[in-house]
Scaffold this active site. Structure first.
Site, mmCIF file in Angstrom:
data_model
loop_
_atom_site.group_PDB
_atom_site.id
_atom_site.type_symbol
_atom_site.label_atom_id
_atom_site.label_comp_id
_atom_site.label_asym_id
_atom_site.label_seq_id
_atom_site.Cartn_x
_atom_site.Cartn_y
_atom_site.Cartn_z
ATOM 1 N N GLY A 244 0.812 -1.203 0.000
ATOM 2 C CA GLY A 244 0.000 0.000 0.000
ATOM 3 C C GLY A 244 0.846 1.253 0.000
ATOM 4 O O GLY A 244 2.002 1.228 -0.378
ATOM 5 N N SER A 245 0.249 2.342 0.441
ATOM 6 C CA SER A 245 0.932 3.623 0.451
ATOM 7 C C SER A 245 0.120 4.611 1.260
ATOM 8 O O SER A 245 -1.063 4.400 1.535
ATOM 9 C CB SER A 245 1.112 4.174 -0.970
ATOM 10 O OG SER A 245 1.707 3.244 -1.831
ATOM 11 N N ASN A 246 0.767 5.713 1.624
ATOM 12 C CA ASN A 246 0.081 6.870 2.173
ATOM 13 C C ASN A 246 0.365 8.056 1.266
ATOM 14 O O ASN A 246 1.475 8.183 0.745
ATOM 15 C CB ASN A 246 0.601 7.227 3.566
ATOM 16 C CG ASN A 246 0.612 6.052 4.523
ATOM 17 O OD1 ASN A 246 -0.379 5.356 4.646
ATOM 18 N ND2 ASN A 246 1.740 5.842 5.188
#
Length: 812
Positions: A244-246
């Site tokens: 994932g990522s932010n």
């Protein structure tokens, strides 16, 4: 900082396991030099800055690709050459039929199945289609990248290549077909590449009795059987948002300067084809000038910034593919029934070369089958029987405009222009986009590729209980879409168009942390979009994950001046401080009631009460020195990440997605999980229950063991393979040479502007080089381990004044 007993024990571990516990100088080494070669076809200037970052300057995209291809090969030749072997379907030939490799999402694939998968899917015809659909600029960039990569190979004798591929026969020049197929491989990282084994090994039943061949009614399993199959598990890393990522876009209403600010934080594997690389590409004749990071073998920045706008990406929830349920013709499992008529599958005979244990090369043949939807695939649950089978239809297989999309993105001069660019091709294969510009506006947009399936088709073409099938239940529980392939009414092609994609422009902030498009800012709820963009647990209005809630809480508390820092607006400095705090929001909402009940219990063991004392005092973060973080990390995992509604006393309310759910429920069941943990060897002493991340999260390096910051479930994100290295001594680590097993923070960027242009800092956590012998394999990792950032030079003045500046002119 005080060292725990585990730290002292770890320092005694032999070098082969963990390396020494020392350190070395952090001074950036001098970048490489190359004597210029004159010529006319390809011309580029490579300006290196500290930590081996290449700033490529050229008049044309052909020259820019050439410069980057050369700089990229110098630091990543072995890793990329092996990836080309994979693309060619030649792993078994070079690495043996009994071997395998760690795939992009953490699954291990056998070389033989992989070779058949790539021979089937990644063909010269696919490369030709991508090239034909590409603009002249994209073709020039690709041609230049190939030429630059191959120049490095021409200049470097096989005996002088890095240790991992020294004198290796599998290191070969790259072709343009290879480059285009790598783009396709990158596009399908979130879809077909999860099913290499299931596609590469799919075979019709070899024999059947006459009774079975006559049976026309398929026998379907329960939803739980399909949900626990290898096909469903292949998507688990995506479904759980561990890949994932932010991303934040902060606007003029919340920044101290009034200018925009972007925080980009992709969480990707530290090894293999999803590894990122920093670069700065300036094409003076084409108005393109972007600094950022890109995937292995993609020759321009995917995430980055120019002089007026910055952007980042997070993995989106779109269904980029659907599985297709096929009812097979009686007596022939390679024909399926559609609209009442039998349709023949296409047989594709393939042969690969396999090296045996004795080194001999022998051919191995297998016939795979494709349909109008795509290739057949199978596992023990999604079986290919005499009555039914399954195919996969992947929208990204026909995504030919990735490079043109990225070029267009990089030319944007505002968030409005970036939205217009993203809408032109809608070719970002699996990501959301978060952006901010110099004027102080922000953008959230999901212009990713989604299968062009209408809501009515999801209702009518996904067989459910009314048809005696479990696939509606599977879609609701996992998000996986299994559509009937029995009727032309269920046909789809292409991707959801720009007009149906969710986006919002704001002057305060936007964020995404891998939940759907539904809640990009505190006051914004995006609804009514095609359900294929967010099915199952990701649908609009669903409970939000820990990182999403943390992100909104960060903004709320900053604007209220309630986060312990000065002021009530964002600066780059305080955003960096907030990020390094590694706040654990769901722990804040659940633990107080749980620990109070635990400490008041008359039946809890002394060890469990001690654990609750630790958790009550814990600062609810996964910061490196946070005692109790590892204990809660394991408890949180044992509790299923507190996703079940039964763990919460105040249920989730979509009208209040930040503060709900909250309060602990299910306390007896949670106590049982805690008792099991403290009875195990990882937490069976008071000292172990107070373990800090900096003591057990480590990667071995030749010059010392590095403590790696970050936690799997927080914004400050990292996870390694959990290993018991001595009885009762557990660490979270990764392969010391390849980084295999490590996920999380990769390229991190903080970007804003002043009157002179972009002001940017960040880190590439594992460094520019995948070669363990390179000085750039470990230089940035040392800084990352200390919570430090490097300058990201963009302007000519910033580049030429960098302490590591070095100019290399190349041409041919």
């Amino acid at each position: 900082m005080r060292q725990h007993v585990l730290s002292r024990i770890l320092c005694l571990i032999p070098f082969a396991l963990l390396a020494a516990c020392g350190s070395s100088s952090d001074d950036p080494p001098a970048p490489p030099t190359t004597a210029p070669i004159t010529g006319t076809n390809f011309v580029a200037s490579i300006r290196y800055t500290s930590y081996g970052v290449p700033h490529i300057k050229a008049e044309t995209f052909k020259g820019a690709g050439y410069g980057y291809g050369y700089a990229f090969a110098k630091e990543n030749i072995c890793l990329y050459a092996e990836e080309l072997v994979t693309l060619h379907g030649e792993r078994a030939r070079y690495f043996g039929g009994a071997g395998g490799y760690l795939g992009q999402l953490g699954d291990t694939f056998g070389n033989i199945d992989s070779d058949f998968f790539y021979k089937l899917q990644f063909t010269p015809a696919l490369a030709a289609r991508i090239k034909a659909a590409s603009s002249q600029d994209a073709q020039d960039l690709t041609a230049g990248f190939v030429a630059g990569y191959n120049r490095y190979l021409k200049e470097t004798p096989p005996a002088s290549l890095p240790t991992a591929c020294n004198n290796a026969a599998w290191v070969q020049p790259m072709t343009e077909d290879d480059a285009y197929l790598r783009f396709a491989q990158a596009a399908m990282a979130g879809s077909s590449l999860a099913f290499i084994k299931q596609i590469g090994s799919a075979q019709p039943p070899k024999s059947a009795t006459a009774a079975l061949l006559k049976r026309s009614k398929p026998r379907l399993l329960a939803a739980s059987d399909y949900a626990n199959s290898s096909i469903a598990k292949g998507l688990q890393a995506l479904q759980e948002h561990s890949i994932g990522s932010n991303g934040f876009g902060l606007g003029k209403d919340v920044t101290q300067s009034g200018k925009g600010m972007v925080f980009g934080n992709p969480h990707f594997p530290w090894w293999g084809a999803l590894r990122l690389n920093q670069l700065h590409l300036t094409v003076t004749g084409k108005g393109y000038d972007v600094y950022g990071a890109t995937l292995l073998g993609v020759p321009l920045p995917l995430i980055g910034f120019n002089d007026k706008v910055a952007w980042t990406h997070t993995f989106s929830t779109d269904n980029r593919f659907t599985l297709r349920y096929l009812a097979l013709a009686p007596g022939n499992p390679t024909r399926y029934i559609k609209d009442g008529k039998p349709v023949a599958m296409t047989a594709v005979p393939l042969t690969i070369s396999v090296k045996g244990a004795d080194g001999a090369i022998t051919p191995l043949s297998r016939t795979l089958y494709t349909t109008e939807f795509g290739p057949m695939l199978m596992d023990s649950s999604f079986a290919w029987g005499t009555a039914s089978g399954f195919a996969i239809q992947d929208a990204n297989l026909a995504n030919y405009k990735l490079i043109d999309q990225v070029i267009l993105n990089g030319k944007a001069a505002s968030v409005d222009e970036l939205r217009s660019a993203a809408s032109t091709y809608v070719a970002m294969p699996w990501v959301n986009t978060m952006a901010a510009d110099r004027a102080g506006d922000t953008l959230y947009g999901n212009f990713s590729v989604a299968a062009n399936v209408q809501n009515a088709q999801l209702a009518g073409c996904v067989p459910g209980a009314a048809q005696g099938a479990p696939f509606q239940d599977i879609m609701a529980s996992t998000g996986v879409v299994v559509m009937a392939g029995t009727s032309s009414a269920c046909d789809w092609s292409g991707a959801v168009g720009a007009a149906q994609r969710p986006w919002v422009k704001r002057s305060d902030y936007i964020l995404n942390a891998n939940d759907s498009h539904w809640w990009p800012s505190a006051a914004t709820f995006l609804t009514g979009y095609p359900k294929i963009i967010a099915t199952g647990p990701n649908l609009e209005g669903a409970p939000q994950n820990n990182r999403t809630r943390t992100g909104h809480a960060i903004v709320r508390d900053r604007l209220a001046g309630a986060d312990g820092l000065a002021g009530n607006r964002f600066t780059m400095a305080n955003l960096q401080q907030i990020y390094l705090q590694a706040r654990f929001f769901k722990a804040q909402k659940w633990l107080p009631e749980f620990t109070a009940a635990c400490l008041a219990s008359g039946t809890a063991t002394a060890a469990a009460k001690d654990a609750c004392t630790v958790l009550q005092a814990w600062d609810k973060s996964h910061a490196p020195g946070s005692a109790g973080a590892i204990l809660f990390h394991e408890l949180y995992a044992a509790l299923g990440e507190l996703n079940a509604a039964s763990w919460w006393s105040v249920p989730y309310n979509p009208a209040d997605p930040l503060e709900t759910p909250r309060g602990a429920a299910g306390i007896p069941a949670a106590m049982a999980k805690l008792e099991a943990l403290v009875a195990g060897s990882q937490f069976d002493t008071a000292a172990k229950r107070r373990t800090r991340p900096e003591e057990v999260q480590s990667i071995s390096r030749p010059d010392g063991s590095l403590a790696v910051p970050g936690g799997r479930y927080t914004f400050m994100n990292w996870r390694g393979v959990k290993n018991e290295i001595y009885p009762g001594i557990w660490i979270y680590t990764a392969d010391s040479k390849t980084n295999a097993g490590a996920y999380g923070n990769s390229y991190i960027q903080f970007v804003t502007w002043d009157d002179s242009g972009p002001v940017a800092e960040g880190i590439l956590t594992y460094g520019q080089s995948s070669n363990p012998d390179s000085p750039h394999f470990n230089d940035e990792t040392k800084l990352y381990a200390k919570g430090q950032w490097i300058k990201l030079p963009y302007t000519e003045a910033q580049i030429t004044s960098d302490p590591g500046y070095k100019l290399v002119e190349i041409s041919e």
